[in-house]
Design an enzyme around this catalytic site. Structure first.
Site, mmCIF file in Angstrom:
data_model
loop_
_atom_site.group_PDB
_atom_site.id
_atom_site.type_symbol
_atom_site.label_atom_id
_atom_site.label_comp_id
_atom_site.label_asym_id
_atom_site.label_seq_id
_atom_site.Cartn_x
_atom_site.Cartn_y
_atom_site.Cartn_z
ATOM 1 C CG LEU A 242 -1.918 1.158 1.316
ATOM 2 C CD1 LEU A 242 -2.890 1.124 0.138
ATOM 3 C CD2 LEU A 242 -2.675 1.104 2.642
ATOM 4 C CG ASP A 243 -0.535 4.636 0.176
ATOM 5 O OD1 ASP A 243 -1.204 4.593 -0.876
ATOM 6 O OD2 ASP A 243 -1.023 4.915 1.284
ATOM 7 C CD GLU A 244 5.818 0.577 1.623
ATOM 8 O OE1 GLU A 244 6.661 -0.231 1.192
ATOM 9 O OE2 GLU A 244 5.522 0.698 2.824
#
Length: 298
Positions: A242-244
């Site tokens: 997530l979000d990486e």
């Protein structure tokens, strides 16, 4: 004919004899020479070229070449088949795209419409060259806006309890329309690993924070609490982490102690829509190569 269709028609006619090569491989002597010779042998002229290497001695080499050749459509198969020999010799990862074939882009959105508006306005004015056959949303707020552009709107309510059923319906639509690029224009649902794996490095998200700072929900509230002086937005490809995912583009705007949380959100929306627009544009123009968990933007 809508203004968007006029721009698309003009683009297609202007670029009917153009194509792009996007390549990455281990750096070594002779790569550019081999590519140039191949294009020359097939009657092509290079009109734009950008390259980069992580290190000249056994680093990774990246190049984006745009070229033109008469009767490109008739030569398409010859280019595709002929380049395989060079690609094999240099162990290349490569993609050849023809500019008269527009990418098909699907947009996912929830309640906040500022990023969606920016994309649609840019598309209508000819700033984003893509075919947008559908917009999918888990809310109805965007229906009137989307349909005013002549684009079909699909309302598919979603939550974590029915996530798998919802994604199956979404994936079916994406397959029916042969979608190349998915843009999450503030789509506030977490995608499952199965969904992500069906479109690797083809799902673009806008995160309302300057990653890796303030990952997750409520970044403006946490930024305000910390008294930050800069807020930003991050456009990135979606991965299972997530979000990486690999970052395509970022930008910031200054704030100070006078700005309340709502001020931060307002300024944040401005940055989000411009950053997402740039990231999507670069992807559509074949300027982005994913390398490990980074991007090379040429």
């Amino acid at each position: 004919m809508t203004s968007a269709n006029q721009h698309i028609q003009q683009h297609t006619e202007k670029n009917k004899n153009k194509a792009r090569l996007l390549i990455s491989c281990t750096d070594q002597p002779g790569i550019v020479a081999a590519i140039s010779t191949f294009l020359h042998q097939h009657g092509a002229n290079i009109v734009e070229s950008n390259q980069y290497t992580t290190h000249p001695d056994e680093g990774t080499f990246f190049i984006r070449i745009e070229f033109a050749a008469s009767d490109m459509e008739e030569k398409e198969e010859a280019f595709q088949e002929g380049f395989k020999e060079i690609a094999a010799a240099f162990h290349m990862k490569w993609r050849l795209t023809f500019l008269y074939k527009l990418k098909k882009m699907a947009i996912f959105v929830s309640k906040e419409l500022h990023c969606l508006r920016e994309l649609l306005y840019e598309w209508e004015s000819g700033g984003l060259m893509a075919d947008i056959p559908l917009v999918i949303s888990n809310h109805k707020e965007g229906k009137e806006l989307v349909e005013s552009f002549g684009i079909p709107f699909y309302h598919i309510p979603a939550n974590k309890e029915i996530r798998h059923e919802v994604e199956e319906e979404q994936l079916k639509l994406l397959k029916e329309h042969d979608i190349d690029v998915i843009v999450l224009a503030r789509y506030m649902q977490i995608l499952t690993p199965h969904f992500v794996s069906t479109h690797p490095s083809k799902i673009i998200n806008i995160h309302h924070s300057f990653l890796p700072a303030f990952i997750g929900a409520n970044p403006h509230k946490r930024a305000h609490k910390r008294g930050v002086k800069l807020i930003g937005a991050t456009c990135h490809y979606v991965t299972d982490d997530l979000d990486e995912g690999p970052i395509i583009e970022q930008d910031v705007i200054r704030v100070d102690h006078r700005n309340h949380i709502e001020d931060l959100k307002k300024k944040g929306r401005l940055i989000e829509r411009t950053v997402l627009n740039r990231g999507v544009k670069w992807d559509l123009e074949d300027r982005v190569i994913v390398h490990e968990n980074k991007t090379i933007v040429l």
